[in-house]
Design an enzyme around this catalytic site. Structure first.
Site, PDB file in Angstrom:
ATOM      1  N   GLU A 127      -5.124   9.740  10.023  1.00 28.23           N
ATOM      2  CA  GLU A 127      -4.975   9.190  10.594  1.00 28.23           C
ATOM      3  C   GLU A 127      -2.791   9.533   9.866  1.00 28.23           C
ATOM      4  O   GLU A 127      -2.864   9.253   9.136  1.00 28.23           O
ATOM      5  CB  GLU A 127      -4.645   7.860  10.443  1.00 28.23           C
ATOM      6  N   LYS A 142      -6.100  -3.556   6.462  1.00 26.88           N
ATOM      7  CA  LYS A 142      -6.767  -2.562   6.884  1.00 26.88           C
ATOM      8  C   LYS A 142      -5.605  -1.331   6.555  1.00 26.88           C
ATOM      9  O   LYS A 142      -6.278  -0.002   6.005  1.00 26.88           O
ATOM     10  CB  LYS A 142      -6.510  -2.840   8.283  1.00 26.88           C
ATOM     11  N   HIS A 198       5.475   6.218  12.468  1.00 27.54           N
ATOM     12  CA  HIS A 198       3.971   6.170  13.345  1.00 27.54           C
ATOM     13  C   HIS A 198       3.732   7.204  14.335  1.00 27.54           C
ATOM     14  O   HIS A 198       3.486   8.335  14.224  1.00 27.54           O
ATOM     15  CB  HIS A 198       2.975   4.812  13.439  1.00 27.54           C
ATOM     16  N   ASP A 221     -18.245   6.250  -2.233  1.00 29.75           N
ATOM     17  CA  ASP A 221     -19.386   5.219  -1.344  1.00 29.75           C
ATOM     18  C   ASP A 221     -17.808   4.544  -0.546  1.00 29.75           C
ATOM     19  O   ASP A 221     -17.891   3.309  -1.163  1.00 29.75           O
ATOM     20  CB  ASP A 221     -20.289   5.131  -1.701  1.00 29.75           C
TER      21      ASP A 221
HETATM   22  C1  MEV Z   1      -2.003   1.377  10.490  1.00 34.79           C
HETATM   23  O1  MEV Z   1      -3.156   2.456  10.398  1.00 34.79           O
HETATM   24  C2  MEV Z   1      -1.789   0.335   9.338  1.00 34.79           C
HETATM   25  C3  MEV Z   1      -1.269  -0.924   9.651  1.00 34.79           C
HETATM   26  O2  MEV Z   1      -1.572  -1.919  10.543  1.00 34.79           O
HETATM   27  C4  MEV Z   1      -1.298  -1.644   8.577  1.00 34.79           C
HETATM   28  C5  MEV Z   1      -0.544  -3.477   8.658  1.00 34.79           C
HETATM   29  O3  MEV Z   1      -0.203  -4.010   9.812  1.00 34.79           O
HETATM   30  O4  MEV Z   1      -0.013  -3.564   8.151  1.00 34.79           O
HETATM   31  C6  MEV Z   1      -0.135  -0.890   9.620  1.00 34.79           C
END
Ligand code: MEV
Length: 439
Positions: free
Chosen positions: A85, A280, A393, A296
């Site tokens: 990513e 995530k 991003h 792992d």
């Molecule tokens: C993207 O990989 C992760 C985010 O969505 C995490 C978040 O929303 O805190 C930017």
């Protein structure tokens, strides 16, 4: 319809590729070429990778990046991260830089206990079972001695063996709930071997136990396996600073920024839809280091998400507060990691990454990984509560779009400059590239 391929694993690598190429792809020659392009030219190295798993046909590369400038417990680190990513490494580096001159990250291991269980069915009197387990515990110890010898020398081994009555949840279901210390090893093989021996001892001794009736002697072992839920193999990482030092490159005041950060964490604590995405983002940092160090990631993911639900509903792994004008931001996660065994000696890049990290012990690696998760979350949430995530991003994603559109190096250079002060969208990039190409 394509048919299954009998005896596939017995075929040579070339034969496997031929079968897959001709049976499952439209252009077998192209398939062979793509697969071969990813073979390592060093035959010995390729063989090593071939032998990691069954039926290897090629390697799937992930970029390995470095997030430099981390200060953890006053020690500087450059953290290797394996991830696809685009914005993750940049975000980690940004957070590292932000906290460096505010004292960096503080991390602490709160526990290192691993868990494994023998799950069994016993149809009989529970008090007799309790007495039986007590009686045979020395046998559990002596029967596992050959397995635990080496680990004991390093200071680890089986810590506790406890009978757990689970019959209220499932008819006649009991467990030997065992805890282990595995030092610098993740310990999966060690734990599973011990558990299988404990299960064998349990069955054998039950058959000979004179207090048991015939039916009680017939203990049925369902399975013996480690648990990836390790709530007492825990690490905590933290950053803090006076609120007025929380100056970020944005219009927002430090005080408002701090309040918004705390509010965002509060939301992730009570709203599972947000918590999953919030966590995530944390896993972006964690998994990248876990992969780079040959650990792992599935085990880590499963354990961490279970921990995020420990209070009955899924919530944030990070916490934030403002107290006496001090902003504190921290993470607490379970992590069962190894810096010896497994891939750590076998995979040359894993070995190198551990060297870059200063050959950490498992406990040090737990701290580094927790910091990577916290840094990632700080970067993500601070963008979310200020500029929004897309600006940074999409900037990082720009090169992916340009590569998709097969832009050459010169075009990439010009358009990277062009989009420095513009919002990146797929269409915007497409139009800009077309304009550039049409002069
Ligand atoms: C993207 O990989 C992760 C985010 O969505 C995490 C978040 O929303 O805190 C930017």
């Amino acid at each position: 319809m394509t048919k299954p391929i009998p005896g596939f694993s017995k075929l040579s690598k070339e034969q496997k590729i031929d079968r897959i190429a001709s049976q499952y792809t439209k252009n077998p020659d192209r398939t062979r070429e793509v697969l071969r392009n990813y073979w390592n030219t060093d035959k010995k190295l390729q063989k090593l990778h071939d032998e990691f798993i069954e039926n290897t046909i090629t390697n799937l590369y992930l970029p390995l990046g470095i997030a430099p400038g981390f200060l953890i417990n006053s020690k500087p680190y450059a953290i290797p991260m394996a991830i696809e990513e685009s914005s993750v490494v940049a975000a980690a580096s940004k957070a590292a830089k932000f906290w460096f001159d505010k004292g960096g990250f503080k991390a602490e291991v709160l526990g290192t206990e691993k868990v494994g269980q023998v799950h069994f069915i016993y149809k009989g009197d529970v008090d007799k079972l309790k007495k039986f387990i007590e009686t045979i515990t020395p046998k559990f110890r002596s029967d596992t001695e050959t397995l635990t010898q080496n680990m004991s020398k390093r200071g680890g081994g089986i810590s506790t063996i406890q009978l757990r009555d689970q019959t209220e949840k499932l008819h006649n279901y009991y467990q030997l709930h065992c805890t282990f210390e595995t030092m610098d090893a993740m310990g999966a093989n060690f734990i599973n071997s011990c558990l299988e021996q404990l299960a064998a001892t349990l069955k054998r001794e039950a058959l000979e136990y004179v207090e048991f009736s015939d039916i009680e002697k017939e203990i049925e072992v369902v399975m013996s396996i480690l648990s990836n839920y390790v709530p007492n193999c825990l690490v905590r990482a933290e950053v803090s600073c006076p609120v007025n030092e929380l100056r970020i490159p944005s219009e927002i005041s430090p005080k408002d920024f701090a309040r918004k950060m705390v509010r965002a964490i509060e939301i992730a604590k009570i709203e599972p839809y947000r918590a999953v995405t919030h966590n995530k983002g944390i896993m972006n940092g964690i998994d990248a280091v876990i992969l780079a160090t040959g650990n792992d990631f599935r085990a880590v993911e499963a354990g961490i998400h279970a921990y995020a639900s420990k209070n009955g509903s899924y919530g944030s792994l990070t916490h934030a507060e403002i107290e006496n004008d001090i902003f504190r931001f921290w993470i607490e996660i379970p992590l069962a990691l190894g810096t010896v065994g497994g891939l750590t000696k076998l995979h040359p890049l894993v070995k190198l990454n551990l060297e870059i990290l200063g050959k950490p012990t498992a406990m040090e690696l737990m701290q580094i990984v927790a910091v990577a998760g916290l840094a990632q979350n700080f970067a993500a949430v601070s963008s979310l509560v200020t500029t929004g995530i897309q600006k940074g991003h999409m900037k990082m994603h720009l090169l992916n779009i340009l590569n998709q559109l097969e832009a050459n190096d010169e075009e990439k250079k010009t358009l990277t400059k062009h989009f420095k002060a513009r919002v990146v969208t797929h269409n915007g990039v497409l139009n800009a590239l077309e304009t550039l190409r049409n002069g």
